[in-house]
Design a protein around this motif. Structure first.
Motif, mmCIF file in Angstrom:
data_model
loop_
_atom_site.group_PDB
_atom_site.id
_atom_site.type_symbol
_atom_site.label_atom_id
_atom_site.label_comp_id
_atom_site.label_asym_id
_atom_site.label_seq_id
_atom_site.Cartn_x
_atom_site.Cartn_y
_atom_site.Cartn_z
ATOM 1 N N ARG A 20 16.025 -4.163 32.894
ATOM 2 C CA ARG A 20 14.603 -3.851 33.102
ATOM 3 C C ARG A 20 13.940 -4.897 33.993
ATOM 4 O O ARG A 20 13.054 -4.578 34.795
ATOM 5 C CB ARG A 20 13.878 -3.804 31.758
ATOM 6 C CG ARG A 20 14.223 -2.613 30.873
ATOM 7 C CD ARG A 20 13.451 -2.722 29.562
ATOM 8 N NE ARG A 20 13.813 -1.716 28.602
ATOM 9 C CZ ARG A 20 13.216 -0.533 28.471
ATOM 10 N NH1 ARG A 20 12.216 -0.229 29.278
ATOM 11 N NH2 ARG A 20 13.605 0.325 27.557
ATOM 12 N N PHE A 21 14.350 -6.162 33.839
ATOM 13 C CA PHE A 21 13.801 -7.232 34.665
ATOM 14 C C PHE A 21 14.216 -7.053 36.124
ATOM 15 O O PHE A 21 13.394 -7.213 37.038
ATOM 16 C CB PHE A 21 14.279 -8.584 34.131
ATOM 17 C CG PHE A 21 13.880 -9.758 34.980
ATOM 18 C CD1 PHE A 21 12.598 -10.274 34.915
ATOM 19 C CD2 PHE A 21 14.787 -10.351 35.838
ATOM 20 C CE1 PHE A 21 12.217 -11.359 35.692
ATOM 21 C CE2 PHE A 21 14.429 -11.444 36.631
ATOM 22 C CZ PHE A 21 13.139 -11.945 36.558
ATOM 23 N N LEU A 22 15.478 -6.733 36.354
ATOM 24 C CA LEU A 22 15.966 -6.578 37.724
ATOM 25 C C LEU A 22 15.448 -5.307 38.380
ATOM 26 O O LEU A 22 15.149 -5.311 39.579
ATOM 27 C CB LEU A 22 17.499 -6.565 37.713
ATOM 28 C CG LEU A 22 18.198 -7.879 37.382
ATOM 29 C CD1 LEU A 22 19.701 -7.653 37.214
ATOM 30 C CD2 LEU A 22 17.937 -8.925 38.457
ATOM 31 N N VAL B 30 11.679 -0.217 37.645
ATOM 32 C CA VAL B 30 11.602 1.242 37.738
ATOM 33 C C VAL B 30 13.021 1.782 37.904
ATOM 34 O O VAL B 30 13.742 1.404 38.824
ATOM 35 C CB VAL B 30 10.732 1.673 38.935
ATOM 36 C CG1 VAL B 30 10.721 3.191 39.057
ATOM 37 C CG2 VAL B 30 9.314 1.133 38.795
ATOM 38 N N GLY B 31 13.433 2.633 36.989
ATOM 39 C CA GLY B 31 14.746 3.266 37.111
ATOM 40 C C GLY B 31 15.910 2.392 36.722
ATOM 41 O O GLY B 31 17.024 2.558 37.242
ATOM 42 N N TYR B 32 15.703 1.469 35.794
ATOM 43 C CA TYR B 32 16.789 0.574 35.399
ATOM 44 C C TYR B 32 17.986 1.322 34.814
ATOM 45 O O TYR B 32 19.124 0.849 34.872
ATOM 46 C CB TYR B 32 16.277 -0.453 34.381
ATOM 47 C CG TYR B 32 16.050 0.112 32.989
ATOM 48 C CD1 TYR B 32 17.053 0.085 32.028
ATOM 49 C CD2 TYR B 32 14.827 0.696 32.653
ATOM 50 C CE1 TYR B 32 16.841 0.621 30.770
ATOM 51 C CE2 TYR B 32 14.616 1.228 31.408
ATOM 52 C CZ TYR B 32 15.629 1.185 30.458
ATOM 53 O OH TYR B 32 15.420 1.717 29.224
ATOM 54 N N GLU C 61 7.541 -10.899 44.769
ATOM 55 C CA GLU C 61 8.181 -9.738 45.398
ATOM 56 C C GLU C 61 9.672 -9.962 45.631
ATOM 57 O O GLU C 61 10.280 -9.313 46.480
ATOM 58 C CB GLU C 61 7.502 -9.438 46.732
ATOM 59 C CG GLU C 61 6.072 -8.931 46.617
ATOM 60 C CD GLU C 61 5.087 -10.031 46.265
ATOM 61 O OE1 GLU C 61 5.211 -11.139 46.837
ATOM 62 O OE2 GLU C 61 4.222 -9.800 45.391
ATOM 63 N N PHE C 62 10.286 -10.864 44.873
ATOM 64 C CA PHE C 62 11.681 -11.228 45.145
ATOM 65 C C PHE C 62 12.624 -10.038 45.116
ATOM 66 O O PHE C 62 13.597 -9.977 45.860
ATOM 67 C CB PHE C 62 12.154 -12.310 44.162
ATOM 68 C CG PHE C 62 12.455 -11.812 42.766
ATOM 69 C CD1 PHE C 62 13.741 -11.420 42.416
ATOM 70 C CD2 PHE C 62 11.458 -11.755 41.792
ATOM 71 C CE1 PHE C 62 14.025 -10.977 41.129
ATOM 72 C CE2 PHE C 62 11.740 -11.310 40.511
ATOM 73 C CZ PHE C 62 13.026 -10.923 40.170
ATOM 74 N N ARG C 63 12.322 -9.057 44.279
ATOM 75 C CA ARG C 63 13.227 -7.906 44.173
ATOM 76 C C ARG C 63 13.329 -7.146 45.497
ATOM 77 O O ARG C 63 14.388 -6.609 45.827
ATOM 78 C CB ARG C 63 12.751 -6.967 43.067
ATOM 79 C CG ARG C 63 12.756 -7.596 41.668
ATOM 80 C CD ARG C 63 12.106 -6.672 40.645
ATOM 81 N NE ARG C 63 11.987 -7.293 39.330
ATOM 82 C CZ ARG C 63 10.965 -8.069 38.960
ATOM 83 N NH1 ARG C 63 9.967 -8.299 39.822
ATOM 84 N NH2 ARG C 63 10.933 -8.597 37.742
ATOM 85 N N ASN C 64 12.246 -7.107 46.245
ATOM 86 C CA ASN C 64 12.246 -6.401 47.530
ATOM 87 C C ASN C 64 13.099 -7.100 48.573
ATOM 88 O O ASN C 64 13.414 -6.503 49.611
ATOM 89 C CB ASN C 64 10.815 -6.262 48.055
ATOM 90 C CG ASN C 64 9.945 -5.413 47.161
ATOM 91 O OD1 ASN C 64 10.432 -4.546 46.438
ATOM 92 N ND2 ASN C 64 8.641 -5.666 47.186
ATOM 93 N N HIS C 65 13.476 -8.333 48.317
ATOM 94 C CA HIS C 65 14.282 -9.120 49.249
ATOM 95 C C HIS C 65 15.692 -9.361 48.721
ATOM 96 O O HIS C 65 16.442 -10.141 49.307
ATOM 97 C CB HIS C 65 13.592 -10.461 49.526
ATOM 98 C CG HIS C 65 12.211 -10.323 50.073
ATOM 99 N ND1 HIS C 65 11.944 -10.242 51.432
ATOM 100 C CD2 HIS C 65 11.004 -10.223 49.439
ATOM 101 C CE1 HIS C 65 10.639 -10.115 51.610
ATOM 102 N NE2 HIS C 65 10.049 -10.097 50.430
#
Length: 367
Positions: free
Chosen positions: A76-78, A81-83, A192-196
């Protein structure tokens, strides 16, 4: 195989083990702060620490063999949405070190290659050497059967954005090969680290596997971001669920203990801790870089602004060694670039709050 250029002192077996920082503190009667590691300046989050302590009450039972609910909490952390789509590609380990070794042990044999930087975290090379790979240098134009890139790179502070990272993968891994991308320090990037992150590039990972047979693994050591190195907690996002199951088949049962699982299950919800990490790390880092520039103008500081450490070239082996010795004597150890990295003019120091940095600079008064 013995580790080349390994140190001969301290708790490490120089003939058998890879040197790491983070050991001096236990042997210092005047210990103040550990600048030799790359952990979060804010220390262990209190909410997760409490959950870990409370979990001791259940430690007369075995940990859950499926690593739940901590594994789903990390998913869920990573992937907020859609884990559910990606959870089956995720597996936890006893630190990233265990998972690095498991993935390399099941990888295709042949050649191994590091990332393009001057040096990088050495556990990948250690595992590859132990498993009989032929070592290719970073500057080689040859594609490897197994390539490992630490991004952001510890210790150098280099960082490839996603387009550069994909280009490197495509230019350095043979069809049918494995590539391990270590993003342990990437969550420091920003909110926004997930977007990178490559963890958010499922379509690209699927394409690389279907079209080229290249298996992309994204590794994380969670002990740095959440300052829990003593708990040993890591994960890997595999290219497919089948790859995850292949790791599970050779992983010893219960490799992540009850205390570490409880910590992880709690810590991923501590948004306040992350917000202050993103807000203050770059500020404190820049303050320290500025102090170094003023006090030691010949020294060069390297690394992206968001990182939790500073890689410093002092331009002198003697000066670097004296900096290490003075810091240790004052109870504020820093990481020498000599053992492991074989870069004796370099030192690495953690980002810490200003009061603790004062103690380090006081130790360096005679430099």
């Amino acid at each position: 195989m013995p580790i080349v250029n390994a140190p001969s002192s301290g708790p490490w077996d120089a003939k058998l083990q890879q040197f790491h920082g983070g050991q001096d503190w236990a042997h210092l009667d005047n210990f103040i702060e550990d600048f030799s590691v790359t952990t979060n300046a804010f220390g262990m989050p209190e909410s997760a620490k409490l959950a870990s302590i409370q979990s001791i009450e259940h430690s007369h039972h075995y940990p859950p063999a499926d690593q739940e609910p901590a594994k789903t909490s990390l998913a869920r952390f990573l992937w907020p949405v859609g884990y559910e789509v990606d959870r089956d590609r995720l597996i936890l380990g006893n630190g990233a070190s265990e998972l690095i070794d498991l993935v390399i042990r099941m990888a295709p044999r042949g050649t191994w290659k590091p990332g393009p930087f001057h040096t990088q975290y050495k556990e990948y090379e250690r595992s590859a050497r132990n498993n009989g790979y032929e070592m290719l240098p970073a500057e080689s134009n040859d594609k490897a059967n197994v390539a490992c890139l630490v991004n952001p790179c510890n210790p150098t502070g280099d960082y490839l954005d996603l387009p550069e990272l994909k280009k490197w993968i495509e230019g350095n891994v043979q069809p049918g090969g494995y590539v391990l991308i270590d993003e342990s320090m990437q969550p420091w990037h920003s909110p926004e680290f997930r977007n990178h992150s490559l963890t958010n590039e499922r379509q690209y990972v699927e394409q690389m596997y279907k079209e080229h047979g290249i298996s992309v693994f994204v590794m994380h050591s969670w002990t740095k971001l959440w300052c829990c190195t003593g708990l040993r907690l890591g994960s890997v996002v595999c290219p497919t669920a089948e790859h995850m199951r292949a790791i599970k088949k050779i992983q010893v049962p219960w490799s992540v203990n009850t205390v570490a699982l409880a910590f992880l299950d709690a810590v991923v919800s501590d948004e306040v801790y992350l917000q202050k990490t993103w807000k203050m790390t770059s500020v404190w880092r820049q303050e320290t870089v500025d102090r170094i520039a003023e006090r030691f103008p010949s020294w060069e500081c390297h690394g992206r602004k968001f990182l939790s450490w500073i890689w410093v070239d002092t331009k002198s082996e003697a000066v670097a060694q004296k900096a290490v010795d003075l810091a240790r004597a004052a109870g504020v150890p820093v990481r020498s670039g000599r053992p492991g990295y074989n870069l004796p003019t370099h030192i690495r120091l953690a980002v810490r709050e200003p009061g603790k940095v004062d103690a380090l600079f006081n130790a360096w008064e005679t430099l």
